[in-house]
Design an enzyme around this catalytic site. Structure first.
Site, short mmCIF file in Angstrom:
data_model
loop_
_atom_site.label_atom_id
_atom_site.label_comp_id
_atom_site.label_asym_id
_atom_site.label_seq_id
_atom_site.Cartn_x
_atom_site.Cartn_y
_atom_site.Cartn_z
N HIS A 1 0.84 -1.21 0.00
CA HIS A 1 0.00 0.00 0.00
C HIS A 1 0.87 1.26 0.00
CE1 HIS A 1 -2.81 -2.89 2.17
NE2 HIS A 1 -3.55 -2.49 1.16
N ASP B 1 -3.66 -7.86 -6.88
CA ASP B 1 -5.04 -8.25 -7.18
C ASP B 1 -5.25 -8.04 -8.67
OD1 ASP B 1 -6.16 -8.87 -4.49
OD2 ASP B 1 -5.49 -6.82 -4.12
N SER C 1 -2.37 -8.04 3.32
CA SER C 1 -2.87 -7.86 4.69
C SER C 1 -3.16 -9.20 5.34
CB SER C 1 -4.14 -7.01 4.68
OG SER C 1 -3.88 -5.79 4.04
O1 PAF Z 1 -8.05 -4.12 -2.88
C1 PAF Z 1 -8.71 -3.74 -1.89
O2 PAF Z 1 -8.19 -3.48 -0.80
C2 PAF Z 1 -10.23 -3.61 -2.01
O3 PAF Z 1 -10.76 -4.61 -2.81
C3 PAF Z 1 -10.68 -2.21 -2.48
C4 PAF Z 1 -10.21 -1.93 -3.89
C5 PAF Z 1 -10.15 -1.15 -1.54
C6 PAF Z 1 -12.21 -2.14 -2.48
O4 PAF Z 1 -12.73 -2.37 -1.21
#
Ligand code: PAF
Length: 286
Positions: free
Chosen positions: A38, A151, A187
């Site tokens: 992140h 993702d 996470s």
């Molecule tokens: O990737 C994530 O953390 C979630 O799927 C997102 C894009 C914040 C949507 O809740």
């Protein structure tokens, strides 16, 4: 000073005033439990944009009834500190009832792309993602929004949605950040015991094998897939859900034979203990 806001309307106003000041606006949507993956998204947004919003919201609608919504890690104080370190301007962290009215009836759904792979294993998951991402983009008005390649299917679906709905946001995909032993940051890694943590590196091992095999001349997609699957099936403690090669734009299976230079993505989902992990790697056939 970093602003922290839970009200959608006030968030919209902050961003709108930044836009009026001529700043390029960026958004990093997250569910919190922030890690270096992140952080890299926020850093990239900081480099690109004059005003950066991060969102922290554990979105209930993207979790299935048997999934980990209630135990999903919530670490708001540490998350805010990381946002501060990344130079984020505004954190939007709403309560669930401010995001979803009790009589909400609207869902944003992307078609086929949402039903394969992760979509097949997690029915309804992507409807929850696309609905909340639409709402977050409307609230935070970003010219650019940043998603992780980790993702892979999610970023593809969000790109398709933004294009199909003419949402004026460019979706930027940022590279996977890995631990030193190759485990993709997530996470959910914090659920792993130390033995499971070791076992989890086998996903990266299988992706590296796929990369190696694809690099050889005249590699055959089905054979690469099979070897990747075999490697994971032979690893004690890994319960394989899928390990496939696909077209990186459509997620359709590859043809039987591919020419040199063909691009592909290897995608893996597996359970290690009770933790469900995903990982992927972009590939080019040799
Ligand atoms: O990737 C994530 O953390 C979630 O799927 C997102 C894009 C914040 C949507 O809740």
């Amino acid at each position: 000073m970093m602003l922290v806001e839970s009200c959608p309307q006030k968030t919209w106003q902050h961003v709108n005033s930044a836009r009026q000041r001529g700043l390029l606006t960026g958004c990093v949507p997250t569910m919190g439990a922030l890690h270096q993956g992140h952080f890299s998204l926020m850093q990239r947004a900081r480099l690109d944009c004059g005003f950066v919003t991060a969102t922290i919201f554990v979105n209930p609608t993207q979790f299935g009834p048997q999934e980990d919504f209630s135990k999903y890690p919530r670490t708001l104080e540490a998350d805010l500190e990381l946002c501060r370190q990344a130079g984020v301007d505004l954190v939007f962290t709403p309560q669930t009832d401010r995001m979803y009215a009790s009589d909400a009836e609207t869902t944003v759904r992307v078609g086929r792309l949402s039903t394969v792979l992760e979509g097949a294993h997690r029915p309804g998951h992507f409807d929850g993602v696309t609905t909340v991402v639409t709402k977050l983009l409307l609230i935070t008005q970003p010219e650019r929004a940043y998603f992780g390649q980790k993702d892979f299917q999610q970023q593809l679906i969000v790109k398709r949605m933004v294009r199909d709905l003419n949402i004026p946001t460019e979706i930027v995909t940022c590279p996977i950040i890995r631990e030193s032993d190759g485990l993709a940051m997530s996470s959910r890694n914090r659920y792993l015991s130390s033995v499971e943590r070791q076992t989890a590196t086998s996903l990266w091992g299988a992706l590296q094998l796929a990369q190696h095999l694809c690099g050889q001349s005249q590699a055959v997609p089905a054979a690469v897939e099979q070897q990747m699957q075999q490697k994971l099936l032979q690893t004690a403690g890994v319960e394989l859900q899928y390990a496939v090669l696909a077209d990186p734009e459509t997620l359709l299976p590859l043809p039987e034979r591919v020419s040199a230079g063909t691009k592909a993505v290897a995608l893996i989902a597996a359970r290690v203990g009770s933790t469900r992990l995903i990982d992927n790697q972009l590939l080019t056939f040799g």
